[in-house]
Design a protein around this motif. Sequence first.
Motif, PDB file in Angstrom:
ATOM      1  N   ALA A 128      -3.425 -12.656   9.853  1.00  0.00           N
ATOM      2  CA  ALA A 128      -3.119 -11.748  10.959  1.00  0.00           C
ATOM      3  C   ALA A 128      -1.791 -11.045  10.719  1.00  0.00           C
ATOM      4  N   LYS A 129      -0.805 -11.786  10.213  1.00  0.00           N
ATOM      5  CA  LYS A 129       0.501 -11.205   9.930  1.00  0.00           C
ATOM      6  C   LYS A 129       0.386 -10.106   8.871  1.00  0.00           C
ATOM      7  N   ALA A 130      -0.405 -10.367   7.837  1.00  0.00           N
ATOM      8  CA  ALA A 130      -0.604  -9.383   6.766  1.00  0.00           C
ATOM      9  C   ALA A 130      -1.314  -8.139   7.305  1.00  0.00           C
ATOM     10  N   GLN A 131      -2.323  -8.333   8.154  1.00  0.00           N
ATOM     11  CA  GLN A 131      -3.035  -7.194   8.734  1.00  0.00           C
ATOM     12  C   GLN A 131      -2.111  -6.384   9.633  1.00  0.00           C
ATOM     13  N   ASN A 132      -1.301  -7.066  10.432  1.00  0.00           N
ATOM     14  CA  ASN A 132      -0.370  -6.358  11.310  1.00  0.00           C
ATOM     15  C   ASN A 132       0.648  -5.573  10.500  1.00  0.00           C
ATOM     16  N   LEU A 133       1.128  -6.147   9.413  1.00  0.00           N
ATOM     17  CA  LEU A 133       2.085  -5.442   8.561  1.00  0.00           C
ATOM     18  C   LEU A 133       1.431  -4.214   7.939  1.00  0.00           C
ATOM     19  N   GLU A 134       0.191  -4.358   7.494  1.00  0.00           N
ATOM     20  CA  GLU A 134      -0.525  -3.220   6.896  1.00  0.00           C
ATOM     21  C   GLU A 134      -0.729  -2.118   7.932  1.00  0.00           C
ATOM     22  N   ARG A 135      -1.124  -2.484   9.140  1.00  0.00           N
ATOM     23  CA  ARG A 135      -1.305  -1.492  10.211  1.00  0.00           C
ATOM     24  C   ARG A 135       0.013  -0.804  10.550  1.00  0.00           C
ATOM     25  N   PHE A 136       1.093  -1.569  10.592  1.00  0.00           N
ATOM     26  CA  PHE A 136       2.408  -0.997  10.882  1.00  0.00           C
ATOM     27  C   PHE A 136       2.799   0.005   9.797  1.00  0.00           C
ATOM     28  N   ASN A 137       2.599  -0.363   8.534  1.00  0.00           N
ATOM     29  CA  ASN A 137       2.951   0.542   7.434  1.00  0.00           C
ATOM     30  C   ASN A 137       2.114   1.817   7.479  1.00  0.00           C
ATOM     31  N   GLN A 138       0.824   1.690   7.798  1.00  0.00           N
ATOM     32  CA  GLN A 138      -0.030   2.875   7.925  1.00  0.00           C
ATOM     33  C   GLN A 138       0.446   3.758   9.070  1.00  0.00           C
ATOM     34  N   SER A 139       0.834   3.137  10.170  1.00  0.00           N
ATOM     35  CA  SER A 139       1.346   3.886  11.314  1.00  0.00           C
ATOM     36  C   SER A 139       2.613   4.641  10.939  1.00  0.00           C
ATOM     37  N   GLN A 140       3.508   3.981  10.219  1.00  0.00           N
ATOM     38  CA  GLN A 140       4.750   4.633   9.794  1.00  0.00           C
ATOM     39  C   GLN A 140       4.467   5.803   8.861  1.00  0.00           C
ATOM     40  N   GLN A 141       3.480   5.660   7.987  1.00  0.00           N
ATOM     41  CA  GLN A 141       3.127   6.758   7.084  1.00  0.00           C
ATOM     42  C   GLN A 141       2.563   7.941   7.856  1.00  0.00           C
ATOM     43  N   ARG A 142       1.749   7.661   8.884  1.00  0.00           N
ATOM     44  CA  ARG A 142       1.221   8.754   9.709  1.00  0.00           C
ATOM     45  C   ARG A 142       2.344   9.456  10.452  1.00  0.00           C
ATOM     46  N   ILE A 143       3.284   8.686  10.992  1.00  0.00           N
ATOM     47  CA  ILE A 143       4.418   9.281  11.707  1.00  0.00           C
ATOM     48  C   ILE A 143       5.244  10.131  10.757  1.00  0.00           C
ATOM     49  N   LYS A 144       5.497   9.614   9.557  1.00  0.00           N
ATOM     50  CA  LYS A 144       6.278  10.353   8.568  1.00  0.00           C
ATOM     51  C   LYS A 144       5.562  11.648   8.180  1.00  0.00           C
ATOM     52  N   ALA A 145       4.237  11.597   8.031  1.00  0.00           N
ATOM     53  CA  ALA A 145       3.468  12.792   7.676  1.00  0.00           C
ATOM     54  C   ALA A 145       3.528  13.825   8.796  1.00  0.00           C
ATOM     55  N   ARG A 146       3.390  13.377  10.050  1.00  0.00           N
ATOM     56  CA  ARG A 146       3.480  14.312  11.182  1.00  0.00           C
ATOM     57  C   ARG A 146       4.865  14.921  11.255  1.00  0.00           C
ATOM     58  N   HIS A 147       5.892  14.100  11.043  1.00  0.00           N
ATOM     59  CA  HIS A 147       7.272  14.600  11.089  1.00  0.00           C
ATOM     60  C   HIS A 147       7.492  15.628   9.987  1.00  0.00           C
TER      61      HIS A 147
END
Length: 73
Positions: free
Chosen positions: A24-43
Amino acid sequence: MNKRDIQRGLAFIRMGCAIVANDAKAQNLERFNQSQQRIKARHSAAQSADNTIAATATLNADTSEIKGVNHVE
């Protein structure tokens, strides 16, 4: 069932819980990293759009200045 069997069963349960928690920790970290990449792309996209708008505004300002100078009344 004796005390030793119960302790062994509980050890297996704890081990299973630890495995599930790590997954679960690994999945949450992966989701967080994907979210950060989407935010960075939008920015980045927003920044590009801002730069384009600023360049267009400057170009239009220059064009209207030239029109103002060449304008005959």
